[in-house]
Every structure is written in structure tokens, then in C-alpha cells.
Scaffold this active site. Structure first.
Site, PDB file in Angstrom:
ATOM      1  N   ARG A 116       0.834  -1.203   0.000  1.00 18.64           N
ATOM      2  CA  ARG A 116       0.000   0.000   0.000  1.00 18.64           C
ATOM      3  C   ARG A 116       0.877   1.266   0.000  1.00 18.64           C
ATOM      4  NH1 ARG A 116      -4.964  -1.092   4.267  1.00 18.64           N
ATOM      5  NH2 ARG A 116      -5.526  -3.171   3.575  1.00 18.64           N
ATOM      6  N   GLU A 136     -10.984  -1.466  -5.513  1.00 18.79           N
ATOM      7  CA  GLU A 136     -11.489  -0.513  -4.524  1.00 18.79           C
ATOM      8  C   GLU A 136     -10.560   0.702  -4.406  1.00 18.79           C
ATOM      9  OE1 GLU A 136     -11.326  -1.734  -0.376  1.00 18.79           O
ATOM     10  OE2 GLU A 136     -13.152  -0.626   0.104  1.00 18.79           O
TER      11      GLU A 136
END
Ligand SMILES: CC[C@H]1O[C@@H](n2cnc3c(N)ncnc32)[C@H](O)[C@@H]1O
Length: 481
Positions: free
Chosen positions: A100, A171
Site C-alpha cells: 500500500r 477498490e
């Protein structure tokens, strides 16, 4: 970089793409033409968009967990269990925290360590390091459609690899995966980088491949008022649609008062229908996230929170609900606990399938307030941007016109303060610079004053603190001790 809400040219996209694919060696394995052919061979029952369409048309609420571990074989084992035992309708792949942060070096080290330790040393699946083939191994091992779930400010390479790898849903967004997840990343940067992601999805769509996009609804997951959440959902959806996205799931994180949450889901659908009216060929669905705040440690109490979330999702007719587990207060759930959260949720949804919340004055009033508030913010954002939504968002954050409670980002004003009213609905104790009319401000003040009277105390920051801990301590409203 100059940002504007305008569809990127292929030339601009390809120019940036060369740099993106160099960010890690596995980027070199992405061949878009080959990936489009590969995606073409993924049949409808394994495409998230097909599953969402079917659910929307039949009015059912799908269940989906979060889940991700470091190694491919273990991740397949986990997802197979959630599919077969948990009966998940849509499977996740939750990405690890190093990925991330684009820290593929440490993700690589985590894979190595996981092999040595024979357990996952990462808190999710390092899809970039596993590469296109690794993702395809996962996708081909499962019968259900798969979505990538993460929290990545710069998700460009992650999108390239996982979409080429056969995932059919992605997402996140330039606000929802920045402001709640990062401290130092500018809004301009992430709006721009997520335009790349959405332009890539637009490219797949232009080649007949339907990929769903889901802005991250809950944001900080801490008493986020519906009108703040809806503003971000609408803005990210509109920016995505401009880049050619045709399938959007707009999300909302449970606050806990049933009438407010059902009103939030109904108003989200109605607002989306208005704001996306000019996009003729868009499929809009909704996702409800079970309570994202602090959980009780006790298993039985945690099941109650999970079931309350499932109940609200069903009564609010969400297309999909993201489930929690009884290990929420402890850490990454076991596959068994994850499957139990799914089964408890499915039981409630099945029992509520033929029921609905009768419309009533309170529900209508709640919907009216949420829609008015959201429109007042949206109007101001567009005004600030002189009609350009992307410019408007950047200016809105600078002015605190969009403001997300308890966000770590230094680009967020952080002036608003939410607290629950006497029935547990989330109200604005301080609306900061949100551009609300006197009517709206007074409505929230009165609600909180009424609670204060009932509790024999001033509406204050102490209420905010009490409410943040309440659910974990077995309550909804944080009453004075
Ligand atoms: C958005 C935050 C939520 O994602 C969930 N989560 C994050 N990583 C994982 C994971 N690896 N497996 C299962 N659930 C996870 C967890 O419930 C957390 O509260």
C-alpha cells in the site's frame, strides 16, 4: 501537475504508463492487449459486475469479507474456505501495508520471511510482488469473482498487475485512499494518480471488459457523518466516470442508528441517480460496511455488532455488505472466524429478505437532512472549482469545505467534530467550515443539546470521546459513567 476533470488522452496515459510499469520488475509482465484477451475469457459468473447486476435486479444483499495473506498457496486456501464454508458471494484480496506504501522491497522480504516462518508475516497479499501470473493462479483457483481491497494512495502499478491478473473489481479513490490512509500525500497527487487507475479501467471498458470500481466508503471509520461520506463517494464516482468507468459501487460505513443508516443508504442511491444522470450507461450499486470502529473483544458481543450491521444492510437494501469478524478487536482473523462472520451475516440477511423498514417521518426527515447537507457541500465544491470538480476538490480540502473527521492527512482541515445524539445518530458537534445553512447547523446543535439535557452535561468533546469507545464497551451512545 495540472489537474482537471477531463478524460485523459491515450497519449497522456501511455506516456505515464511507461514510468508506472518500471516501478517494480513485475510491471514488465503487463501486456494490455494480452490482458484484455485474458479478461475476455473470464466468464460472467466470475465477474463482479455480473454478480452485482444480478443482486441489484433481484434486490438481494451480497456478502463479502476482507482477507489476505502473504503466500499464494495459503491465500488460495484462505479464499477457498471463505467461498466454500463462508459462502462469500464476492471474494476479496486484501493487500498488505507495505504494498500500500509502494514499499515492494519490504513486501519481498515479508514473502521470504513467511516462507521461512511458515506463517503470514504480512497483513495482506503482496500482489505486485507476486505479479500477473501469481494473481492469475489465485483467480483461476476460485469459482467466485474477486475484488482488490487495499488503502493505497498510489495504486497505479497495483491496478495494472491485478487487472491483468484477472481481478474484476478495484477498490479505492484519490480521496478515500489518501486522507484516511496517509499524512504527507497531496490531494492533487492522488486525484491525478487515481485518474490513471480509472483511465485504465476505462480502457478495459472500451474493449468490452467490465471492471467494477468501489470508492472506499467508510473513510476513517470513526463517526463519519453520512453527508461527508456521501460527498466523497459522489466525487470519486464522478471523477471515475469521467475517465470511462461504467460500473460503480458507492459505499457507506455503518454509524449504528438504524434509521440514520437506512436513510443514508436510500439517500445515497437517490443522490447518485441525480448526480450520474448524464452518464447514461453506468451501473450504480451500493455497499454497506459493517461497523468500522472499535469492536468488543467478547465473541458473543462481537457477533451482535456483526449481526446489527447485517440487519441494517438488509433493511437498507444495500447491494453488498462487507462483513466483520469476532477477531476484529484482536487482529487479522483466522479463516474460521472470517467464515463465521459471513455465516452470521447471511443468516440475518436471509431472515430479513422479505421485510423492509416502513417509511416513517423520522426516516424521511433523516433523508431530507442528509441530501440537503450533501448538496450544499457539493454545490460549494463545484463553485470553488469554477465548474471543474477536480479543481474544486483540491480547493475544498484547503478551505475545509470537505473535511473528514479524525483523518491523519495534513491536507485535511480536521475542524469538524461528530458526536451521537440521544438516539445514537451521528451529528455535527462542530461543522467546521462545512458550508451548511443555519437550518442545518441548528438542527444538529438542537439534537446534541437534547442529549446534553438528558445526560445532565454540556454537549462537548467529552461526548465525542465517550462515543468513540462506546461500541467496544458494549454500548452505542457513550453515556457518562
Ligand atoms: C479496512 C480496515 C479493516 O480491514 C480488515 N482487514 C485488514 N486486513 C485484513 C486481512 N488481511 N484479513 C482480514 N481482514 C482484514 C479489518 O477488519 C480492518 O478493521
Amino acid at each position: 501537475m495540472k489537474i482537471e476533470n477531463k478524460k485523459w488522452s491515450l497519449e497522456k496515459f501511455n506516456q505515464i504508463r511507461e514510468e508506472v510499469l518500471k516501478q517494480w520488475p513485475t510491471g514488465q509482465d503487463v501486456d494490455l492487449e494480452e490482458a484484455i484477451e485474458y479478461q475476455k475469457n473470464i466468464e460472467p459468473k466470475k465477474r463482479v459486475t455480473a454478480k452485482l447486476k444480478e443482486a441489484k435486479e433481484s434486490g438481494i444483499t451480497l456478502i463479502q469479507p476482507r482477507a489476505g495473506v502473504a503466500l499464494i498457496d495459503k491465500h488460495i486456501e484462505l479464499l477457498r474456505f471463505l467461498q466454500d464454508e463462508g459462502k462469500a458471494d464476492i471474494l476479496p484480496t486484501t493487500i498488505d501495508s507495505y504494498t500500500r506504501q509502494n514499499n515492494y522491497e519490504d513486501a519481498e522480504a515479508g514473502i521470504k520471511e513467511s516462507r521461512e516462518e511458515k506463517r503470514s508475516m504480512l497483513n495482506g497479499f503482496p500482489a505486485v510482488n507476486h505479479g500477473v501470473q501469481g494473481c492469475r493462479e489465485v483467480v483461476e483457483a476460485l469459482a467466485s469473482p474477486l475484488q482488490v481491497r487495499h488503502g493505497t494512495p498510489d495504486a497505479r502499478l497495483l491496478a495494472e498487475i491485478t487487472l491483468a491478473g484477472g481481478f474484476t473489481d478495484f477498490e479505492g479513490g484519490g480521496i478515500s485512499y489518501n486522507i484516511p490512509y496517509a499524512k504527507e500525500v497531496s490531494i492533487e497527487r492522488t486525484i491525478y494518480d487515481w485518474q490513471y487507475v480509472d483511465r485504465l479501467v476505462g480502457l478495459y471498458e472500451e474493449n468490452g471488459i467490465s471492471i467494477n470500481r468501489e470508492p472506499f466508503g467508510p473513510l476513517t471509520g470513526t463517526l463519519v457523518p453520512p453527508s461527508v461520506s456521501h460527498t466523497v463517494a459522489l466525487v470519486e464516482g464522478l471523477l471515475a466516470a469521467e475517465q470511462g468507468v461504467k460500473n460503480l459501487t458507492l459505499g457507506y460505513g455503518q454509524c449504528g442508528n438504524l434509521v440514520q443508516d437506512v436513510a443514508a443508504l436510500e439517500s445515497l442511491r437517490e443522490l447518485a441517480a441525480e448526480y450520474f444522470a448524464d452518464f447514461k450507461d453506468i451501473m450504480l450499486t451500493t455497499v454497506f460496511h459493517q461497523w468500522m470502529g472499535g469492536f468488543p473483544q467478547d465473541e458473543a458481543q462481537a457477533f451482535a455488532v456483526i449481526s446489527w450491521g447485517a440487519s441494517t444492510a438488509a433493511l437498507g437494501n444495500a447491494t453488498k455488505v462487507i462483513t466483520k469478524t469476532t477477531h476484529e478487536a484482536l487482529g487479522i482473523p483466522t479463516k474460521e472466524a472470517n467464515a463465521e462472520g459471513l455465516k452470521a451475516s447471511k443468516q440475518v440477511i436471509n431472515m430479513l429478505r422479505d421485510q423492509s423498514l416502513a417509511s416513517n417521518d423520522k426516516l424521511e426527515k433523516e433523508k431530507e437532512m442528509i441530501k440537503k447537507e450533501t448538496k450544499q457541500i457539493m454545490d460549494h465544491v463545484l463553485e470553488l472549482g469554477k465548474g471543474d470538480l477536480a479543481q474544486g476538490v483540491v480547493k475544498a480540502f484547503k478551505a475545509g469545505v470537505i473535511d473528514i473527521p479524525f483523518a491523519p492527512s495534513r491536507f485535511n482541515a480536521g475542524k469538524i467534530l461528530p458526536a451521537r445524539d440521544n438516539e445514537g445518530a451521528v451529528r455535527y458537534l462542530d461543522h467546521g467550515n462545512l458550508p451548511f445553512t443555519e437550518e442545518i447547523v441548528k438542527f444538529h446543535q438542537k439534537k446534541l443539546e437534547d442529549r446534553g439535557k438528558d445526560e445532565g452535561r454540556e454537549a462537548s468533546f467529552q461526548m465525542v470521546i465517550d462515543d468513540i469507545y462506546a461500541v467496544g464497551q458494549g454500548e452505542l451512545v457513550g453515556r457518562p459513567k
